[in-house]
Write a protein that holds these residues in place. Structure first.
Motif, short mmCIF file in Angstrom:
data_model
loop_
_atom_site.label_atom_id
_atom_site.label_comp_id
_atom_site.label_asym_id
_atom_site.label_seq_id
_atom_site.Cartn_x
_atom_site.Cartn_y
_atom_site.Cartn_z
N PRO A 169 0.82 -1.21 0.00
CA PRO A 169 0.00 0.00 0.00
C PRO A 169 0.86 1.26 0.00
O PRO A 169 1.90 1.31 0.65
CB PRO A 169 -0.78 -0.10 1.31
CG PRO A 169 -0.69 -1.52 1.72
CD PRO A 169 0.60 -2.04 1.18
N MET A 170 0.41 2.26 -0.75
CA MET A 170 1.09 3.56 -0.73
C MET A 170 0.87 4.19 0.64
O MET A 170 0.00 3.78 1.40
CB MET A 170 0.52 4.46 -1.83
CG MET A 170 0.71 3.93 -3.23
SD MET A 170 2.45 3.75 -3.71
CE MET A 170 2.91 5.46 -3.97
N ALA A 171 1.64 5.25 0.91
CA ALA A 171 1.67 5.82 2.27
C ALA A 171 0.30 6.27 2.77
O ALA A 171 0.04 6.25 3.97
CB ALA A 171 2.64 7.00 2.30
N GLN A 172 -0.60 6.65 1.85
CA GLN A 172 -1.90 7.16 2.33
C GLN A 172 -2.88 6.04 2.69
O GLN A 172 -3.95 6.31 3.20
CB GLN A 172 -2.52 8.14 1.32
CG GLN A 172 -2.80 7.61 -0.06
CD GLN A 172 -1.62 7.78 -1.02
OE1 GLN A 172 -0.48 7.54 -0.64
NE2 GLN A 172 -1.88 8.18 -2.24
N PHE A 173 -2.49 4.79 2.41
CA PHE A 173 -3.34 3.63 2.76
C PHE A 173 -2.69 2.84 3.90
O PHE A 173 -1.47 2.79 4.01
CB PHE A 173 -3.49 2.70 1.56
CG PHE A 173 -4.37 3.26 0.48
CD1 PHE A 173 -5.75 3.12 0.55
CD2 PHE A 173 -3.83 3.92 -0.60
CE1 PHE A 173 -6.57 3.65 -0.44
CE2 PHE A 173 -4.65 4.45 -1.60
CZ PHE A 173 -6.02 4.31 -1.52
N PRO A 174 -3.50 2.15 4.70
CA PRO A 174 -2.92 1.33 5.76
C PRO A 174 -2.24 0.08 5.21
O PRO A 174 -2.69 -0.47 4.21
CB PRO A 174 -4.13 0.94 6.62
CG PRO A 174 -5.30 1.07 5.71
CD PRO A 174 -4.97 2.14 4.71
N PHE A 175 -1.18 -0.35 5.88
CA PHE A 175 -0.50 -1.59 5.50
C PHE A 175 -1.28 -2.73 6.18
O PHE A 175 -0.99 -3.12 7.30
CB PHE A 175 0.96 -1.55 5.97
CG PHE A 175 1.80 -2.58 5.30
CD1 PHE A 175 2.63 -2.20 4.26
CD2 PHE A 175 1.75 -3.91 5.68
CE1 PHE A 175 3.41 -3.16 3.62
CE2 PHE A 175 2.51 -4.86 5.05
CZ PHE A 175 3.35 -4.48 4.02
N SER A 176 -2.25 -3.29 5.41
CA SER A 176 -3.37 -4.00 6.03
C SER A 176 -3.25 -5.50 6.25
O SER A 176 -4.12 -6.22 5.81
CB SER A 176 -4.60 -3.78 5.16
OG SER A 176 -5.18 -2.56 5.43
N GLY A 177 -2.19 -5.98 6.89
CA GLY A 177 -2.13 -7.43 7.12
C GLY A 177 -3.30 -7.94 7.95
O GLY A 177 -3.87 -7.20 8.76
N TRP A 178 -3.66 -9.20 7.73
CA TRP A 178 -4.73 -9.85 8.50
C TRP A 178 -4.17 -11.09 9.22
O TRP A 178 -3.04 -11.51 8.99
CB TRP A 178 -5.83 -10.37 7.57
CG TRP A 178 -6.80 -9.36 7.04
CD1 TRP A 178 -6.72 -8.00 7.09
CD2 TRP A 178 -8.01 -9.67 6.34
NE1 TRP A 178 -7.80 -7.44 6.46
CE2 TRP A 178 -8.61 -8.43 5.99
CE3 TRP A 178 -8.65 -10.85 5.98
CZ2 TRP A 178 -9.82 -8.35 5.29
CZ3 TRP A 178 -9.84 -10.77 5.28
CH2 TRP A 178 -10.43 -9.54 4.95
N ASN A 179 -5.03 -11.72 10.00
CA ASN A 179 -4.75 -13.01 10.66
C ASN A 179 -3.41 -12.99 11.38
O ASN A 179 -3.12 -12.05 12.10
CB ASN A 179 -4.84 -14.15 9.64
CG ASN A 179 -6.16 -14.12 8.88
OD1 ASN A 179 -7.16 -13.67 9.43
ND2 ASN A 179 -6.17 -14.56 7.64
N ASP A 180 -2.56 -14.01 11.15
CA ASP A 180 -1.29 -14.06 11.87
C ASP A 180 -0.25 -13.07 11.33
O ASP A 180 0.89 -13.07 11.79
CB ASP A 180 -0.69 -15.48 11.81
CG ASP A 180 -1.30 -16.38 12.87
OD1 ASP A 180 -2.22 -15.91 13.58
OD2 ASP A 180 -0.86 -17.54 13.00
N SER A 181 -0.65 -12.28 10.35
CA SER A 181 0.26 -11.24 9.85
C SER A 181 0.07 -9.91 10.59
O SER A 181 0.77 -8.94 10.29
CB SER A 181 0.04 -11.00 8.35
OG SER A 181 0.38 -12.14 7.62
#
Ligand code: NAD
Length: 491
Positions: free
Chosen positions: A445-457
Protein backbone atom coordinates in the motif's frame (compact mmCIF):
# COMPACT_ATOMS: atom_id res chain seq x y z
CA UNK A 1 35.93 -0.12 15.88
CA UNK A 2 33.63 2.29 17.72
CA UNK A 3 30.48 1.07 19.41
CA UNK A 4 27.35 2.67 17.93
CA UNK A 5 25.93 5.41 20.10
CA UNK A 6 22.36 6.08 21.12
CA UNK A 7 20.64 9.36 20.30
CA UNK A 8 18.83 10.63 23.39
CA UNK A 9 17.72 14.21 24.14
CA UNK A 10 19.35 15.41 20.88
CA UNK A 11 22.80 14.11 21.88
CA UNK A 12 24.83 11.10 20.80
CA UNK A 13 25.75 9.13 23.91
CA UNK A 14 27.37 5.80 24.77
CA UNK A 15 25.07 3.00 25.80
CA UNK A 16 25.25 1.83 29.41
CA UNK A 17 25.70 -1.66 27.94
CA UNK A 18 29.29 -2.54 27.04
CA UNK A 19 28.52 -5.94 25.48
CA UNK A 20 28.14 -5.72 21.72
CA UNK A 21 27.38 -7.73 18.63
CA UNK A 22 28.78 -7.14 15.14
CA UNK A 23 26.88 -5.51 12.31
CA UNK A 24 28.00 -7.49 9.28
CA UNK A 25 27.74 -6.85 5.54
CA UNK A 26 25.94 -10.01 4.32
CA UNK A 27 27.71 -9.98 0.94
CA UNK A 28 31.30 -9.30 1.98
CA UNK A 29 31.15 -10.43 5.65
CA UNK A 30 32.95 -7.22 6.56
CA UNK A 31 32.18 -5.96 10.06
CA UNK A 32 30.56 -2.53 9.69
CA UNK A 33 30.01 -1.65 13.32
CA UNK A 34 29.38 -2.88 16.83
CA UNK A 35 25.96 -2.52 18.37
CA UNK A 36 25.19 -2.58 22.13
CA UNK A 37 23.30 -5.73 23.03
CA UNK A 38 22.50 -6.83 26.57
CA UNK A 39 20.63 -6.26 29.83
CA UNK A 40 21.94 -2.78 30.54
CA UNK A 41 20.20 -1.38 27.45
CA UNK A 42 17.24 -1.20 29.86
CA UNK A 43 18.90 1.84 31.44
CA UNK A 44 19.18 3.44 27.98
CA UNK A 45 15.44 2.94 27.52
CA UNK A 46 14.78 4.61 30.90
CA UNK A 47 16.87 7.60 29.84
CA UNK A 48 15.12 7.85 26.48
CA UNK A 49 11.67 7.71 28.10
CA UNK A 50 12.61 10.47 30.55
CA UNK A 51 13.80 12.67 27.67
CA UNK A 52 10.75 11.86 25.54
CA UNK A 53 8.33 12.60 28.39
CA UNK A 54 9.98 15.99 28.94
CA UNK A 55 9.71 16.87 25.25
CA UNK A 56 5.98 16.16 25.32
CA UNK A 57 5.21 18.98 27.72
CA UNK A 58 5.72 21.65 25.09
CA UNK A 59 5.30 19.64 21.89
CA UNK A 60 1.73 18.49 22.56
CA UNK A 61 0.69 22.14 22.94
CA UNK A 62 2.53 23.24 19.78
CA UNK A 63 0.09 24.01 16.93
CA UNK A 64 -0.12 21.14 14.46
CA UNK A 65 0.79 23.43 11.56
CA UNK A 66 4.08 24.16 13.34
CA UNK A 67 4.61 20.49 14.20
CA UNK A 68 4.66 19.48 10.54
CA UNK A 69 7.17 22.12 9.45
CA UNK A 70 10.26 20.02 10.34
CA UNK A 71 8.83 17.21 8.20
CA UNK A 72 9.08 19.36 5.08
CA UNK A 73 12.74 19.89 5.86
CA UNK A 74 13.22 16.20 6.65
CA UNK A 75 11.78 15.26 3.25
CA UNK A 76 14.28 17.57 1.58
CA UNK A 77 17.22 16.23 3.60
CA UNK A 78 16.26 12.62 2.89
CA UNK A 79 15.98 13.37 -0.83
CA UNK A 80 19.36 15.10 -0.85
CA UNK A 81 20.98 12.12 0.89
CA UNK A 82 19.02 9.28 -0.67
CA UNK A 83 22.03 7.86 -2.53
CA UNK A 84 24.25 7.74 0.51
CA UNK A 85 21.53 6.26 2.76
CA UNK A 86 20.61 3.67 0.11
CA UNK A 87 24.27 2.62 -0.08
CA UNK A 88 24.20 2.01 3.66
CA UNK A 89 21.03 -0.06 3.31
CA UNK A 90 22.68 -2.25 0.68
CA UNK A 91 25.81 -2.61 2.79
CA UNK A 92 24.10 -3.76 5.97
CA UNK A 93 20.97 -5.43 4.60
CA UNK A 94 22.17 -6.85 1.26
CA UNK A 95 19.45 -5.76 -1.18
CA UNK A 96 20.43 -4.17 -4.49
CA UNK A 97 21.11 -0.44 -4.62
CA UNK A 98 18.00 0.10 -6.79
CA UNK A 99 15.86 -1.75 -4.25
CA UNK A 100 17.37 0.28 -1.43
CA UNK A 101 16.60 3.54 -3.22
CA UNK A 102 13.02 2.44 -3.92
CA UNK A 103 12.68 1.60 -0.22
CA UNK A 104 13.84 5.05 0.82
CA UNK A 105 11.43 6.61 -1.66
CA UNK A 106 8.57 4.78 0.10
CA UNK A 107 9.84 6.10 3.43
CA UNK A 108 9.93 9.66 2.12
CA UNK A 109 6.34 9.30 0.87
CA UNK A 110 5.28 8.65 4.45
CA UNK A 111 6.95 11.87 5.53
CA UNK A 112 5.01 13.66 2.78
CA UNK A 113 1.72 12.07 3.81
CA UNK A 114 2.27 13.02 7.44
CA UNK A 115 2.61 16.65 6.31
CA UNK A 116 -1.17 16.47 5.77
CA UNK A 117 -1.71 15.88 9.51
CA UNK A 118 -3.32 19.32 10.07
CA UNK A 119 -6.17 18.10 7.86
CA UNK A 120 -6.02 14.40 8.73
CA UNK A 121 -6.24 15.18 12.45
CA UNK A 122 -9.28 17.43 12.09
CA UNK A 123 -12.29 16.14 13.88
CA UNK A 124 -16.06 16.30 14.12
CA UNK A 125 -18.45 18.89 15.48
CA UNK A 126 -22.24 18.65 15.81
CA UNK A 127 -24.16 21.75 16.72
CA UNK A 128 -27.44 21.37 18.65
CA UNK A 129 -27.28 17.66 19.44
CA UNK A 130 -30.04 18.73 21.84
CA UNK A 131 -31.50 22.22 22.32
CA UNK A 132 -28.54 24.53 23.04
CA UNK A 133 -26.07 21.67 23.37
CA UNK A 134 -23.09 21.13 21.07
CA UNK A 135 -20.89 18.05 20.91
CA UNK A 136 -17.49 17.59 19.37
CA UNK A 137 -14.57 15.21 19.24
CA UNK A 138 -10.94 16.20 19.38
CA UNK A 139 -7.84 14.11 18.78
CA UNK A 140 -5.03 14.43 21.31
CA UNK A 141 -1.59 12.84 21.34
CA UNK A 142 -1.13 9.53 23.14
CA UNK A 143 2.21 10.32 24.81
CA UNK A 144 5.59 8.64 24.49
CA UNK A 145 5.47 6.17 21.58
CA UNK A 146 8.03 3.50 20.73
CA UNK A 147 8.85 1.58 17.56
CA UNK A 148 10.68 -1.73 17.14
CA UNK A 149 11.68 -2.43 13.55
CA UNK A 150 12.90 -5.47 11.57
CA UNK A 151 16.04 -5.99 9.45
CA UNK A 152 14.54 -6.15 5.98
CA UNK A 153 13.55 -2.49 5.43
CA UNK A 154 15.91 -0.49 7.63
CA UNK A 155 15.20 2.80 5.84
CA UNK A 156 11.45 2.59 5.25
CA UNK A 157 9.68 0.90 8.16
CA UNK A 158 10.52 3.47 10.89
CA UNK A 159 8.83 6.04 8.62
CA UNK A 160 5.54 4.11 8.71
CA UNK A 161 5.32 5.52 12.25
CA UNK A 162 7.80 8.27 13.14
CA UNK A 163 6.46 11.19 11.05
CA UNK A 164 2.83 10.50 12.02
CA UNK A 165 3.70 10.13 15.70
CA UNK A 166 5.43 13.49 15.97
CA UNK A 167 3.04 15.36 13.68
CA UNK A 168 0.15 14.32 15.92
CA UNK A 169 1.98 15.66 18.99
CA UNK A 170 3.73 12.62 20.48
CA UNK A 171 7.38 11.96 21.24
CA UNK A 172 9.12 8.92 19.83
CA UNK A 173 11.72 6.25 20.60
CA UNK A 174 13.05 3.99 17.85
CA UNK A 175 14.85 0.72 18.38
CA UNK A 176 16.13 -0.44 14.99
CA UNK A 177 16.98 -4.05 14.29
CA UNK A 178 20.38 -4.90 15.77
CA UNK A 179 21.25 -6.47 12.41
CA UNK A 180 20.88 -3.18 10.49
CA UNK A 181 21.29 -0.20 12.84
CA UNK A 182 23.55 1.95 10.62
CA UNK A 183 20.87 3.27 8.24
CA UNK A 184 18.88 4.91 11.01
CA UNK A 185 22.10 6.25 12.58
CA UNK A 186 22.61 8.26 9.40
CA UNK A 187 18.94 9.26 9.22
CA UNK A 188 19.13 10.50 12.82
CA UNK A 189 22.18 12.63 11.93
CA UNK A 190 19.87 14.32 9.44
CA UNK A 191 17.05 14.50 11.99
CA UNK A 192 19.51 16.27 14.31
CA UNK A 193 19.69 19.11 11.77
CA UNK A 194 15.94 19.73 12.21
CA UNK A 195 16.56 21.27 15.60
CA UNK A 196 13.59 19.49 17.16
CA UNK A 197 12.86 19.93 20.87
CA UNK A 198 15.26 17.88 23.02
CA UNK A 199 14.04 14.31 23.43
CA UNK A 200 11.28 14.48 20.82
CA UNK A 201 12.81 11.67 18.78
CA UNK A 202 15.31 9.20 20.22
CA UNK A 203 17.20 6.20 18.94
CA UNK A 204 18.20 3.37 21.27
CA UNK A 205 20.04 0.23 20.21
CA UNK A 206 19.65 -3.31 21.50
CA UNK A 207 17.75 -6.54 21.12
CA UNK A 208 15.27 -8.47 23.26
CA UNK A 209 16.36 -6.79 26.53
CA UNK A 210 15.67 -3.31 25.22
CA UNK A 211 12.37 -4.47 23.69
CA UNK A 212 11.25 -6.00 27.00
CA UNK A 213 12.21 -2.79 28.77
CA UNK A 214 9.98 -0.88 26.35
CA UNK A 215 7.09 -3.31 26.78
CA UNK A 216 7.24 -2.97 30.57
CA UNK A 217 8.01 0.73 30.88
CA UNK A 218 5.03 2.58 32.38
CA UNK A 219 6.12 5.78 30.63
CA UNK A 220 5.60 4.33 27.14
CA UNK A 221 1.98 4.54 26.00
CA UNK A 222 2.08 2.97 22.55
CA UNK A 223 4.21 0.42 20.70
CA UNK A 224 4.53 -0.06 16.95
CA UNK A 225 6.21 -3.32 15.99
CA UNK A 226 7.13 -4.90 12.67
CA UNK A 227 8.84 -8.29 12.51
CA UNK A 228 8.20 -12.02 12.61
CA UNK A 229 4.84 -13.45 13.71
CA UNK A 230 6.04 -15.14 16.90
CA UNK A 231 7.65 -11.95 18.16
CA UNK A 232 4.67 -9.85 16.98
CA UNK A 233 2.30 -12.04 19.01
CA UNK A 234 4.56 -11.75 22.05
CA UNK A 235 4.87 -7.96 21.71
CA UNK A 236 1.11 -7.61 21.35
CA UNK A 237 0.25 -9.73 24.37
CA UNK A 238 2.91 -8.33 26.73
CA UNK A 239 2.36 -4.75 25.58
CA UNK A 240 -1.43 -4.84 25.90
CA UNK A 241 -1.19 -6.68 29.22
CA UNK A 242 0.77 -3.65 30.41
CA UNK A 243 -2.03 -1.37 29.25
CA UNK A 244 -0.37 -0.06 26.09
CA UNK A 245 -1.75 0.52 22.65
CA UNK A 246 0.00 -1.95 20.35
CA UNK A 247 0.09 -2.44 16.60
CA UNK A 248 2.21 -5.47 15.67
CA UNK A 249 2.77 -6.43 12.05
CA UNK A 250 4.02 -9.98 11.58
CA UNK A 251 5.25 -12.48 9.01
CA UNK A 252 3.63 -13.86 5.88
CA UNK A 253 3.35 -16.64 3.34
CA UNK A 254 1.93 -14.99 0.27
CA UNK A 255 0.05 -16.82 -2.48
CA UNK A 256 0.14 -15.46 -6.02
CA UNK A 257 -2.13 -17.00 -8.63
CA UNK A 258 -1.72 -16.98 -12.39
CA UNK A 259 -4.94 -17.71 -14.29
CA UNK A 260 -4.79 -19.22 -17.79
CA UNK A 261 -6.11 -15.98 -19.34
CA UNK A 262 -3.23 -13.88 -17.93
CA UNK A 263 -0.46 -12.60 -20.19
CA UNK A 264 2.22 -15.25 -19.76
CA UNK A 265 5.38 -13.21 -20.29
CA UNK A 266 4.33 -10.14 -18.30
CA UNK A 267 2.87 -12.17 -15.42
CA UNK A 268 5.93 -14.43 -15.19
CA UNK A 269 8.30 -11.47 -15.07
CA UNK A 270 6.27 -9.69 -12.37
CA UNK A 271 5.82 -12.85 -10.29
CA UNK A 272 9.55 -13.62 -10.45
CA UNK A 273 10.32 -10.05 -9.37
CA UNK A 274 7.96 -10.53 -6.43
CA UNK A 275 9.54 -13.83 -5.37
CA UNK A 276 13.19 -12.84 -5.81
CA UNK A 277 13.16 -9.11 -5.05
CA UNK A 278 15.22 -8.41 -1.91
CA UNK A 279 16.23 -12.10 -2.12
CA UNK A 280 12.72 -13.01 -0.98
CA UNK A 281 13.18 -11.13 2.29
CA UNK A 282 10.01 -9.08 2.02
CA UNK A 283 6.82 -9.60 3.98
CA UNK A 284 5.08 -9.09 0.61
CA UNK A 285 7.23 -11.54 -1.33
CA UNK A 286 5.29 -14.03 -3.45
CA UNK A 287 6.02 -17.49 -2.10
CA UNK A 288 3.37 -20.01 -3.16
CA UNK A 289 2.80 -19.51 -6.89
CA UNK A 290 -0.38 -21.22 -8.06
CA UNK A 291 -0.75 -21.97 -11.76
CA UNK A 292 -4.31 -22.59 -12.88
CA UNK A 293 -4.78 -25.01 -15.79
CA UNK A 294 -1.20 -24.66 -16.97
CA UNK A 295 -1.38 -28.12 -18.56
CA UNK A 296 1.14 -27.30 -21.29
CA UNK A 297 3.56 -25.84 -18.75
CA UNK A 298 3.83 -22.49 -20.57
CA UNK A 299 3.68 -20.35 -17.44
CA UNK A 300 6.03 -22.68 -15.59
CA UNK A 301 8.59 -22.38 -18.39
CA UNK A 302 8.30 -18.58 -18.42
CA UNK A 303 8.79 -18.48 -14.63
CA UNK A 304 11.84 -20.72 -14.90
CA UNK A 305 13.38 -18.45 -17.54
CA UNK A 306 12.62 -15.32 -15.50
CA UNK A 307 14.18 -16.91 -12.39
CA UNK A 308 17.33 -18.02 -14.23
CA UNK A 309 17.83 -14.54 -15.67
CA UNK A 310 18.20 -12.84 -12.26
CA UNK A 311 21.74 -11.63 -11.72
CA UNK A 312 22.78 -12.46 -8.15
CA UNK A 313 25.66 -10.61 -6.49
CA UNK A 314 26.70 -7.71 -4.31
CA UNK A 315 23.97 -5.08 -4.43
CA UNK A 316 26.42 -2.23 -5.02
CA UNK A 317 27.79 -3.84 -8.19
CA UNK A 318 26.42 -2.75 -11.55
CA UNK A 319 23.45 -4.71 -12.88
CA UNK A 320 22.97 -6.90 -9.78
CA UNK A 321 19.29 -7.69 -9.24
CA UNK A 322 19.42 -9.96 -6.22
CA UNK A 323 21.67 -9.80 -3.16
CA UNK A 324 22.46 -12.21 -0.32
CA UNK A 325 20.25 -13.24 2.59
CA UNK A 326 20.88 -11.50 5.88
CA UNK A 327 22.96 -14.01 7.91
CA UNK A 328 24.75 -17.35 7.50
CA UNK A 329 22.09 -18.78 9.86
CA UNK A 330 19.33 -17.60 7.49
CA UNK A 331 21.14 -19.22 4.58
CA UNK A 332 21.36 -22.55 6.42
CA UNK A 333 17.70 -22.32 7.49
CA UNK A 334 16.54 -21.64 3.91
CA UNK A 335 18.70 -24.40 2.44
CA UNK A 336 17.22 -26.82 4.98
CA UNK A 337 13.71 -25.80 3.91
CA UNK A 338 14.61 -26.47 0.27
CA UNK A 339 15.78 -29.94 1.30
CA UNK A 340 12.62 -30.40 3.35
CA UNK A 341 10.49 -29.45 0.32
CA UNK A 342 12.22 -32.17 -1.68
CA UNK A 343 11.73 -34.67 1.13
CA UNK A 344 8.03 -33.79 1.13
CA UNK A 345 7.82 -34.78 -2.53
CA UNK A 346 8.51 -31.57 -4.48
CA UNK A 347 10.57 -31.53 -7.66
CA UNK A 348 13.57 -29.17 -7.39
CA UNK A 349 13.20 -27.42 -10.73
CA UNK A 350 15.92 -24.85 -10.06
CA UNK A 351 18.50 -25.23 -7.29
CA UNK A 352 20.13 -22.02 -6.07
CA UNK A 353 22.11 -23.64 -3.27
CA UNK A 354 25.91 -23.68 -3.36
CA UNK A 355 25.91 -20.33 -5.10
CA UNK A 356 29.42 -19.06 -5.80
CA UNK A 357 29.67 -15.33 -6.46
CA UNK A 358 33.18 -14.45 -7.66
CA UNK A 359 34.80 -11.98 -5.29
CA UNK A 360 32.18 -12.63 -2.60
CA UNK A 361 32.83 -16.26 -1.75
CA UNK A 362 31.99 -15.74 1.94
CA UNK A 363 28.67 -13.98 1.31
CA UNK A 364 25.32 -15.47 2.32
CA UNK A 365 24.19 -16.10 -1.24
CA UNK A 366 21.45 -18.39 -2.49
CA UNK A 367 20.46 -18.08 -6.15
CA UNK A 368 16.83 -18.25 -7.34
CA UNK A 369 15.30 -21.59 -6.51
CA UNK A 370 12.06 -23.27 -7.64
CA UNK A 371 10.28 -26.15 -5.96
CA UNK A 372 7.51 -27.65 -8.08
CA UNK A 373 4.44 -29.49 -6.79
CA UNK A 374 5.09 -28.76 -3.14
CA UNK A 375 3.06 -31.03 -0.84
CA UNK A 376 -0.20 -29.39 0.20
CA UNK A 377 -0.06 -31.04 3.62
CA UNK A 378 3.67 -30.49 4.19
CA UNK A 379 5.65 -28.00 6.26
CA UNK A 380 7.20 -25.93 3.48
CA UNK A 381 3.90 -24.77 2.04
CA UNK A 382 2.96 -23.15 5.36
CA UNK A 383 6.38 -21.85 6.43
CA UNK A 384 7.62 -18.34 5.76
CA UNK A 385 10.87 -19.13 3.93
CA UNK A 386 12.08 -15.51 3.71
CA UNK A 387 14.53 -16.41 0.98
CA UNK A 388 14.66 -16.63 -2.84
CA UNK A 389 12.49 -19.74 -3.16
CA UNK A 390 9.39 -20.11 -5.33
CA UNK A 391 7.00 -22.97 -4.60
CA UNK A 392 4.90 -23.83 -7.65
CA UNK A 393 1.51 -25.50 -7.27
CA UNK A 394 -1.05 -26.48 -9.86
CA UNK A 395 -4.81 -26.05 -9.42
CA UNK A 396 -7.86 -26.34 -11.61
CA UNK A 397 -10.08 -23.31 -10.98
CA UNK A 398 -10.64 -20.13 -8.98
CA UNK A 399 -12.74 -21.89 -6.31
CA UNK A 400 -9.93 -24.31 -5.52
CA UNK A 401 -7.57 -21.34 -5.43
CA UNK A 402 -9.72 -19.36 -2.99
CA UNK A 403 -10.07 -22.38 -0.68
CA UNK A 404 -6.28 -22.70 -0.73
CA UNK A 405 -5.70 -18.98 -0.10
CA UNK A 406 -8.16 -18.99 2.80
CA UNK A 407 -6.52 -21.98 4.52
CA UNK A 408 -3.37 -19.86 4.93
CA UNK A 409 -2.83 -18.92 8.59
CA UNK A 410 -1.29 -15.62 7.50
CA UNK A 411 -3.11 -12.92 5.55
CA UNK A 412 -0.59 -10.34 4.51
CA UNK A 413 -1.10 -10.45 0.74
CA UNK A 414 -2.78 -12.42 -2.03
CA UNK A 415 -2.38 -11.60 -5.73
CA UNK A 416 -4.09 -12.72 -8.89
CA UNK A 417 -3.05 -12.40 -12.53
CA UNK A 418 -5.95 -12.51 -14.98
CA UNK A 419 -7.58 -10.65 -17.86
CA UNK A 420 -11.07 -11.35 -16.49
CA UNK A 421 -12.70 -8.61 -14.46
CA UNK A 422 -15.19 -11.08 -13.03
CA UNK A 423 -12.50 -13.46 -11.76
CA UNK A 424 -10.58 -10.52 -10.31
CA UNK A 425 -13.71 -9.24 -8.56
CA UNK A 426 -14.53 -12.67 -7.10
CA UNK A 427 -10.96 -13.01 -5.84
CA UNK A 428 -10.67 -9.60 -4.24
CA UNK A 429 -13.98 -10.05 -2.51
CA UNK A 430 -13.42 -13.59 -1.16
CA UNK A 431 -9.66 -13.87 -0.51
CA UNK A 432 -8.81 -13.63 3.20
CA UNK A 433 -5.85 -11.30 3.05
CA UNK A 434 -5.50 -7.63 3.90
CA UNK A 435 -3.47 -6.52 0.88
CA UNK A 436 -4.76 -7.72 -2.49
CA UNK A 437 -2.98 -7.35 -5.84
CA UNK A 438 -4.71 -7.73 -9.19
CA UNK A 439 -2.03 -8.03 -11.88
CA UNK A 440 0.36 -6.66 -9.24
CA UNK A 441 3.20 -8.73 -7.76
CA UNK A 442 3.92 -6.80 -4.57
CA UNK A 443 0.71 -5.22 -3.29
CA UNK A 444 2.46 -2.73 -1.00
CA UNK A 445 0.00 0.00 0.00
CA UNK A 446 1.09 3.56 -0.73
CA UNK A 447 1.67 5.82 2.27
CA UNK A 448 -1.90 7.16 2.33
CA UNK A 449 -3.34 3.63 2.76
CA UNK A 450 -2.92 1.33 5.76
CA UNK A 451 -0.50 -1.59 5.50
CA UNK A 452 -3.37 -4.00 6.03
CA UNK A 453 -2.13 -7.43 7.12
CA UNK A 454 -4.73 -9.85 8.50
CA UNK A 455 -4.75 -13.01 10.66
CA UNK A 456 -1.29 -14.06 11.87
CA UNK A 457 0.26 -11.24 9.85
CA UNK A 458 -1.11 -8.61 12.21
CA UNK A 459 -2.04 -8.15 15.86
CA UNK A 460 -3.97 -5.04 16.74
CA UNK A 461 -6.64 -2.81 15.22
CA UNK A 462 -4.89 0.05 13.46
CA UNK A 463 -2.10 -0.57 10.98
CA UNK A 464 0.90 1.56 10.02
CA UNK A 465 0.72 4.44 7.48
CA UNK A 466 -1.92 6.99 6.48
CA UNK A 467 -5.13 7.55 8.40
CA UNK A 468 -4.64 4.42 10.51
CA UNK A 469 -1.39 5.92 11.80
CA UNK A 470 -3.13 9.19 12.64
CA UNK A 471 -5.77 7.25 14.60
CA UNK A 472 -3.20 5.04 16.32
CA UNK A 473 -1.17 8.00 17.53
CA UNK A 474 -4.13 9.98 18.83
CA UNK A 475 -6.79 9.42 21.45
CA UNK A 476 -10.22 10.81 20.93
CA UNK A 477 -11.88 13.07 23.44
CA UNK A 478 -15.56 13.89 23.15
CA UNK A 479 -16.82 17.16 24.63
CA UNK A 480 -20.51 17.95 25.21
CA UNK A 481 -21.13 21.64 25.89
CA UNK A 482 -24.05 23.75 27.06
CA UNK A 483 -24.06 27.50 27.68
CA UNK A 484 -27.46 28.18 29.31
CA UNK A 485 -28.90 31.60 28.49
CA UNK A 486 -30.01 32.07 32.11
CA UNK A 487 -26.42 31.66 33.39
CA UNK A 488 -24.92 34.21 31.02
CA UNK A 489 -27.33 36.87 32.43
CA UNK A 490 -25.59 36.51 35.79
CA UNK A 491 -22.33 38.10 34.49
P1 NAD B 1 12.32 -10.33 14.15
O1 NAD B 1 10.96 -10.61 14.69
O2 NAD B 1 13.38 -11.33 14.38
O3 NAD B 1 12.89 -8.95 14.76
C1 NAD B 1 12.15 -7.76 14.69
C2 NAD B 1 12.53 -6.88 15.88
O4 NAD B 1 12.16 -7.54 17.09
C3 NAD B 1 14.01 -6.55 15.99
O5 NAD B 1 14.16 -5.19 16.31
C4 NAD B 1 14.50 -7.45 17.12
O6 NAD B 1 15.52 -6.85 17.89
C5 NAD B 1 13.27 -7.67 17.97
N1 NAD B 1 13.20 -9.03 18.54
C6 NAD B 1 13.63 -10.17 17.95
N2 NAD B 1 13.36 -11.22 18.76
C7 NAD B 1 12.76 -10.72 19.86
C8 NAD B 1 12.24 -11.33 21.03
N3 NAD B 1 12.29 -12.64 21.25
N4 NAD B 1 11.67 -10.53 21.96
C9 NAD B 1 11.60 -9.19 21.75
N5 NAD B 1 12.08 -8.58 20.66
C10 NAD B 1 12.65 -9.32 19.72
O7 NAD B 1 12.13 -10.02 12.60
P2 NAD B 1 13.25 -9.82 11.48
O8 NAD B 1 13.90 -11.14 11.21
O9 NAD B 1 14.09 -8.65 11.81
O10 NAD B 1 12.34 -9.40 10.25
C11 NAD B 1 11.76 -10.32 9.35
C12 NAD B 1 10.32 -10.61 9.71
O11 NAD B 1 9.57 -9.40 9.71
C13 NAD B 1 9.63 -11.51 8.67
O12 NAD B 1 8.83 -12.43 9.36
C14 NAD B 1 8.79 -10.54 7.86
O13 NAD B 1 7.68 -11.12 7.23
C15 NAD B 1 8.39 -9.56 8.92
N6 NAD B 1 8.01 -8.29 8.34
C16 NAD B 1 6.68 -7.97 8.36
C17 NAD B 1 6.24 -6.78 7.79
C18 NAD B 1 4.79 -6.42 7.81
O14 NAD B 1 4.46 -5.28 7.53
N7 NAD B 1 3.89 -7.33 8.13
C19 NAD B 1 7.17 -5.92 7.18
C20 NAD B 1 8.52 -6.28 7.19
C21 NAD B 1 8.92 -7.47 7.78
Amino acid sequence: MDILKNYIANRWADSKEKQCIDVVNPATREVLGKVPYGKKTKTDIDMAVTAAAKALEVWRETPVMKRVQPLYMLKQLLEEHIGEISRLITMECGKSFAEAKAEMQRGIENVETACATPTLMQSEFSENVAFGIDEFMIRQPVGVCACISPFNFPGMIPFWFLPYAIATGNSFILKPSEKVPMTMMRVFELIHQLDLPEGLVNLVHGGKDSVDAMLDHPGIRAISFVGSTNVARYIYSRGTENGKRVQAQGGAKNPVIVMPDADIEISARIVADSVYGCAGQRCLAASNVVLVNDSKGNIKEALLEAAKSKLTGYGLDEGVEMGPVITPESKVRIEKLIEKGKAEGANLLLDGRNARIPGYENGNFIKPTILENVALDGEVINTEIFGPVMSILNMKDINEVIDFVNRNKYGNMACLFTSSGLTARTFRSRANAGNIGINIGVAAPMAQFPFSGWNDSFFGDLHGQGRHAIEFFTQTKVVIERWPREWSRKF
